[in-house]
Structure formats: C-alpha cells, structure tokens
Design a protein around this motif. Structure first.
Motif, short mmCIF file in Angstrom:
data_model
loop_
_atom_site.label_atom_id
_atom_site.label_comp_id
_atom_site.label_asym_id
_atom_site.label_seq_id
_atom_site.Cartn_x
_atom_site.Cartn_y
_atom_site.Cartn_z
N UNK A 196 0.80 -0.53 0.27
CA UNK A 196 -0.16 0.33 0.09
C UNK A 196 1.08 1.12 0.25
N UNK A 197 0.52 2.62 -0.47
CA UNK A 197 1.38 3.64 -0.42
C UNK A 197 1.67 4.20 0.99
N UNK A 198 2.01 3.28 1.75
CA UNK A 198 2.99 3.66 2.62
C UNK A 198 4.25 3.32 3.11
N UNK A 199 5.02 3.81 3.75
CA UNK A 199 6.91 3.83 3.84
C UNK A 199 6.74 2.56 3.65
N UNK A 200 6.34 1.96 5.05
CA UNK A 200 6.37 0.73 5.27
C UNK A 200 6.31 -0.76 4.78
N UNK A 271 -3.51 15.44 0.04
CA UNK A 271 -1.63 14.86 0.54
C UNK A 271 -1.52 12.98 0.54
N UNK A 272 -3.32 12.55 0.93
CA UNK A 272 -3.07 11.13 0.14
C UNK A 272 -3.15 10.98 -1.16
N UNK A 273 -2.71 12.07 -1.82
CA UNK A 273 -2.78 11.67 -3.56
C UNK A 273 -1.39 11.34 -3.81
N UNK A 274 -0.66 12.57 -3.08
CA UNK A 274 1.07 13.29 -3.38
C UNK A 274 1.58 11.63 -2.76
N UNK A 275 0.93 11.27 -1.48
CA UNK A 275 1.98 10.11 -1.35
C UNK A 275 1.35 8.84 -1.98
N UNK A 280 4.29 4.91 -5.80
CA UNK A 280 3.95 4.61 -7.22
C UNK A 280 5.59 4.77 -7.93
N UNK A 281 5.93 5.75 -8.06
CA UNK A 281 7.36 6.89 -8.06
C UNK A 281 8.68 4.94 -8.13
N UNK A 282 8.30 5.48 -6.16
CA UNK A 282 9.28 4.70 -5.96
C UNK A 282 9.43 3.25 -5.77
N UNK A 293 -1.93 -0.47 -9.84
CA UNK A 293 -2.35 0.40 -9.12
C UNK A 293 -3.97 0.47 -8.80
N UNK A 294 -4.28 -0.16 -7.36
CA UNK A 294 -6.18 -0.34 -7.18
C UNK A 294 -6.32 0.82 -5.98
#
Lengths: 317, 389
Positions: A196-200, A271-275, A280-282, A293-294
């Motif tokens: 999911x789009x979160x760091x960890x 902000x969620x969009x930005x994250x 996605x880029x990373x 992406x879902x």
C-alpha cells in the motif's frame, strides 16, 4: 495485460506485509480470472477471516468449496494439513490415529521448523497438479495463493530451500526440491508483491523483491499497489482548493456541509494523492516489474460488489 | 483516564507492545519509548524485526543488535536507545554462556540441526525476545525496556510461542521418541511402546536417518541446558506478571485488528499479566467536526467543483464514521483507549515519531522538556536518577 501474463501461469503467489490487503487482492485476482471463464482456486493459509466472506459464502475450510460456479476457495490450516499428510503417508487408519493422538507428535510438529509450512506448500503443489479423473485436464486453470504474512513473506517461501539443505535425503528433502522447482519455474509460477502507499509497506515490498531474487532466485512478476487514492479534482480545482483554504473562505457547499469542512477533506485528499504518486514512482524506479495500482475503496464492508470493482481494474491493467 | 494509564505504564520497567501485524506496533513502541525519554527516563526500544522496521520509523538506515543511542538533542530529559533482536546471535550467546563445558558448547554450535534450523524453530523468535528481555531488564543503563513483539498473524502467538519452543526442546519427551539414536546412533526399533515405534518409523520415512541423527545429537548436547532455559522462561513469565511490567495493545480501526486486540486483552487478563491501555492508530478525522463555523451562505463554486468537494467530504466522513463504530467496541471494555489520528504522511523520522508520541500522551503545561528546547546540561543534572542496580 497483466492478467494475460498471470493467466499464462498456473500458480500465482501473493506476498506482502500484514495489513496491505493481500487477501482482498487475492480474491479480486481470482475473481478477474474467473470472469474470463477460468476455473480458479483461491488458497489461503490459516486465515482467521478467510476471503470467502467477501464472496458472500460460508467460511472456507480444509476442503475446496465452490464459492461461485468455477471459483473455489480453500483455507488450509497448517496443522490440519500436516495431519492430513501423516494420514496419507501412514495409510493404515488406526496407526495414523495413534500417531496423531500422541503428545510427542504434537510437540514435534508445533515447533519443528518449517515442517508444517513445507507440507502446506506440498499440498498447494498437489492442488495445482490435480487433474480431472476422466478428461485428465487440470482441475484448476489458475491457483492463487495468499501467502501468510509472517515477519517477511519470504520466510514462508524459503522453507523448501532450507528444508532441501537441512534434510538432504528422504521424502521430505525430495518434496522440498519439487516444491522449490515449482516456485522457481517461471512458466508455471508467478510471484507477486502486494503493498500500500505507505513507507513501511513499500520498503518491505522492495526488500522482498530483492531477497526473492537473491535468496530464492525468483524475480517477482508484478507489484500490486493497493488502496491508492485516485484523482478527484482537475488540476485547476486542486489549485482552487489551496487558494480557498489559504484565504480562509467561508460558506456552505451543501446543506450541513460548511466549505471549511469540505476543504479540510480536500486537503487531506490532496496529500494522500501526493503520497500515492510518490510511492508509485518509488516502486516503479526500485523494481523493474509492472506496477498495478488498485483504488482505495470507501466502502464500509468489502463485498462481492467491491471485489468486482478491483477485478475490473485488474482486467484493465 | 487514558493519560493516567499510559503515563503509569511509562513509569514501569518493562513495557510490552503487542497487537496483530500491520497495525503500527513498531511505530507505537518507538513513540512510547520516545515519550518516556522526553519524560526523563532512560529507555531502550527493542524490536524483533527481520525487516528493520524500527530503523525506518526512526529514520535510521540500519539498526544493529546492540543498543544504540539516538540523538534526541535537548528536547528529552532522558535517553533513547534502540536495537533489533538477532534471534540466532541471542541463541548462540545463550549457548556460549550456559553450556557447561567447552565440549558441550562446541557440540551444540557445530551441530548441523542447530546451525541450520535452530533460529527457525517455531517460537524461537519469541523465546529469544523473552531471554533478551530478561537480560535487558537487569541492564543498569536503562530504566525502561519497551519490547516490540514479533510480527505474527495472531497477536497471542507472542505469549504462547515460547512454550512451543520449550515443548520441542523438552528432552524428557523427545528422548523417549528418539531413544534408539541416543543409545546406538542408528535405527533400532526397540522403543518403549508400539506407537513410539510407529512414530519413529514414520519420522524416519519422512525425515530421513541423517536428520534424526543430527536431531538426537542436538538434544543430547542440549540436555544439560534445558533446565536453565526452562527456569529463565519461568523468570520472564514472573517478570511479565509483576508490577514492573505493563502491556499496551495496539490496533487499527479495521475489524480484524480490533477483534485481535480484544482477544489479546482477555488473554492477558487470564494469564494475570497487567494490561495498561489500547492504542488505536490511524483513526480518520471527521471533516465535519474539523469545520470552523456553520459556513453561512452558499459558496460560489462551479457545479463540477462542488460535486468533487462533496464527494471527498462524504468519503472521509464515511471513513470517520466506520472508525467511530469500530472504536466503540474497545471503549465498551472500560479500559483506557489512546487514539492516534491518521497522519498526513507516514512516520519515518524522529519528527513524525514525536508527533505520534505527543498524540499518545499530550505534554502537560508543567512538563519540562517535551516539545521545548531547554538547557540540556542543567536539565539533565536536575533529573532524579534511578539508583543503579
């Protein structure tokens, strides 16, 4: 396109950190394959709340059950699968029962490293290889496995590797090598990572992909980035959200909805969009595998309708 | 109530942070550790973490198996240290320390079974975490040890897993099973019972003779250490039930994580272990509650923009509503519940951790240090120190 690539295999193994929605992605994938007329088996392992609940059928258990015509689910218990294996090897029912009832067996199996996991992977191999009695065609066109989220998902998949080294001779070693060969066969198996789009979750996905390659010799086939926040505003509108916020604009958007509340929600959304875009880029840069992406679903309960939305996205990806 | 429960927990010597996987346990452990350090305690946060998640949430690239002090600057009166647990190294160190003779030591460390699979024994992560906890709780450098529990699907595995490993190592049972190997080192079927003979024949068939020999040699060498392992396990158990310990159970507002959290608390109660509080991470705020004022007349917006605004507002309101319903189940227990609102970005540095820490336990106006810069040396000297053990 991604679905074409996965359907060219017979086994899809999903791995990822706990809490990233692996079971939802697994169920959606099974549903997408099913929508193409495939006979699909969704395998979960010791799932406390099996994905069959999304499909609106009773919780699946040790036996394959048909949730929809042609879509089967099974929730393999590690211990139950081990017992099943003992019964299979021993054959004589009375003796098998005596062994299964002995406390030594339970203590041994409860702690013996990887034995249950290996047996369960063996069972998955049996299911993947299963054929119809008369036609001899494969019982399932695709088997989707939701791998358990222990420490890191690779631990589960590395069991056959460790076992083939620790137990070089005997049937366990031989089985371990067969399972390993299945996992490594790119014509047969696709290993996929869910995040999911979160760091960890993203760090873990990147780490998993690297370790799968280095330690198991398997390159993941795809990354599913679940719960992505999708665009709700056009570009000019996004700028307008920021401008109105900065100006402290007042007013109502609709009865009971002050503009300030809507702008608060809109800023959070941005902000969620930005994250989402950042991760996605990373993942795209860090992994040379297709990224799917879902969308984040704002539903109270995941049900068949919600799963179909995800399945359609998988079809379109 | 929630503040008292958490503040009290930070004054103990051991704080165990449990919960299902994926709910932000590691971040919560680190944040609680940081908060305790702000309050003047010398804290060690220990995580059992093959994925190095703590390092991520502390903004560090790597984190070793030795305690490392974090640069907190002047904001904290206390100290914060962090480490990850290396199961294999802890196991090795225990063998080094407790194997009676040099020969026994070598026989274990060189054993093929030990080398290959000991650290993969089910429950060995959890068992080694307990051993480490025992060791660290006696370390005079730290007033408080915060233990992040291993990522398991079932939160309770942490409490039950050490027993599984001890059950496996219980040679009195396995000796019976593997007697032929102890005696002759080869397969003879003169075992005590017929079931034993059958089980052994089965084990030989599925595992192979070589493996069973390695295993029996391992047990033979381990025999002298078993009682010590068992004793220390009992010590940790007593420690975790004592007044020096506290448990915090972490959850996220998803129903699965909440069910686990409730179940965990009940089991803690049954085991006589002191529950302190629930921490619920990533709770969505309700935009309508965040609104300033009533709004007044209709704002001048294009229909499409209005539509989009209403949509995001409704989406987020729905999330907040679902979270609120989920939280009600925890509040019904009458226990303390600390709520950490969903942040705008992930926690992966000290700054983010500080925000979580202060959401968990807001600084009081009178509190020295937290969130404020202060003369470090003087503040430190003024801090009452625990007498060193």
């Amino acid at each position: 396109m991604i679905l074409d690539r996965l359907l060219a295999r017979r086994l899809v193994v999903l791995s990822g950190k706990g809490g990233v929605g692996k079971s939802v992605v697994g169920a959606a994938l099974a549903l997408a394959a099913h929508a193409r007329g495939k006979r699909v088996l969704l395998v979960e392992i010791d799932a406390p709340q099996p994905a069959s609940r999304y499909l609106g059928v009773p919780p699946s258990g040790q036996r394959e059950a048909e949730a929809l015509p042609g879509l089967f689910t099974v929730n393999l218990g590690l211990a139950a699968t081990m017992d099943e294996y003992v019964r299979h090897v021993v054959k004589v029912d009375l003796i098998a029962r005596r062994i299964l009832e002995s406390p030594v067996y339970h203590r041994f199996v409860a702690a013996a490293p990887g034995l249950k996991e290996l047996t369960t992977l063996g069972k998955i191999m049996v299911l993947e290889e299963a054929r119809e009695r008369w036609s001899r065609r494969p019982r399932y066109d695709l088997v989707v496995v939701d791998a358990p989220a222990t420490g890191h998902g690779l631990a589960f998949l590395k069991v056959p590797l460790a076992a083939s080294e620790a137990v070089p001779v005997g049937p366990v070693g031989a089985n371990a090598r067969r399972v390993l060969a299945m996992l490594r066969d790119r014509a047969r198996t696709a290993l996929c990572v869910v995040a999911i789009p979160e760091e960890m979750a993203v760090v873990e996905a990147l780490e998993f992909a690297r370790m799968a390659q280095d330690e198991l010799g398997v390159r993941p086939e795809a990354v599913f980035l679940n719960a992505c926040h999708e665009r709700r505003f056009r570009e000019a509108e996004e700028a307008e959200v920021l401008r109105l916020s900065a100006a402290g604009a007042q007013g109502t958007v609709a009865p009971g909805v002050p503009l300030s509340a809507a702008l608060f929600a809109a800023r959070r959304h941005l902000r969620r969009r930005k994250l989402t875009r950042f991760y996605q880029d990373r993942l795209r840069r860090g992994l040379e595998v297709p990224l799917v992406s879902l969308p984040f679903l704002f539903t109270d309960a995941l049900d068949l309708g919600a799963l179909r939305i995800l399945a359609e996205r998988l079809e379109a990806a | 109530m929630r503040e008292e429960a958490l503040a009290g927990a930070l004054q103990r010597r051991i704080l165990v942070v449990g919960g299902a996987g994926g709910v932000g346990k590691t971040t919560t452990a680190a944040a609680l550790g940081l908060r305790a350090a702000q309050l003047g305690r010398r804290v060690l946060v220990c995580t059992i973490d093959p994925s190095r998640r703590l390092a991520t949430s502390l903004g560090l690239k790597t984190l070793g198996d030795q305690p490392r002090r974090l640069p907190l600057g002047h904001e904290a009166l206390g100290e914060m240290w962090a480490m990850t647990l290396d199961t294999k190294r802890t196991f090795d160190a225990l063998v080094q320390r407790y194997a009676g003779t040099e020969e026994a030591r070598r026989r274990i460390l060189d054993n093929r079974f030990y080398k290959g699979v000991s650290s993969a024994l089910a429950g060995s992560h959890e068992y080694m975490a307990m051993e480490k906890l025992l060791e660290l709780s006696a370390d005079a450098r730290f007033d408080l040890v915060v233990l992040d529990t291993p990522p398991t699907r079932h939160a309770l595995d942490f409490l039950e897993a050490p027993g599984r490993m001890m059950g496996f190592l219980d040679t009195s049972v396995l000796r019976w099973f593997l007697r032929p190997y102890f005696v002759a080192g080869r397969l003879t079927l003169k075992v005590a019972t017929r079931t034993g003979a059958m089980a052994l024949a089965l084990a030989d068939r599925v595992l192979g003779l070589q493996f069973l020999q390695d295993l029996s040699e391992f047990f033979l060498a381990f025999d002298s250490m078993y009682d010590g392992f068992k004793q220390r396990a009992a010590q940790v158990h007593a420690l975790l039930r004592g007044a020096d310990a506290a448990f915090v159970v972490v959850a996220a507002p998803a129903s699965h994580a909440l069910t686990e959290a409730l179940f965990f608390r009940r089991r803690l109660g049954e085991a006589g272990m002191p529950f302190a509080a629930f921490v619920v991470n990533r709770v969505h705020p309700d935009p309508l509650k965040a609104a300033r004022g009533e709004g007044g007349p209709a704002a001048d917006l294009s229909p499409a923009f209005r539509e989009a605004l209403l949509r995001v507002c409704e989406e987020q309101r729905r999330l907040a509503e679902a979270d609120r319903r989920a939280l009600a189940a925890l509040l019904e227990t009458g226990e303390a519940v600390a709520v950490v609102p969903e942040r705008e970005s992930d926690v992966h540095d000290l700054r983010g951790l500080r925000e979580v820490a202060e959401a968990l336990l807001p600084p009081r106006p009178a509190e020295a240090g937290a969130g404020r810069r202060r003369g470090g040396a003087r503040a430190r000297a003024a801090r009452p120190r625990r007498p060193r053990a």
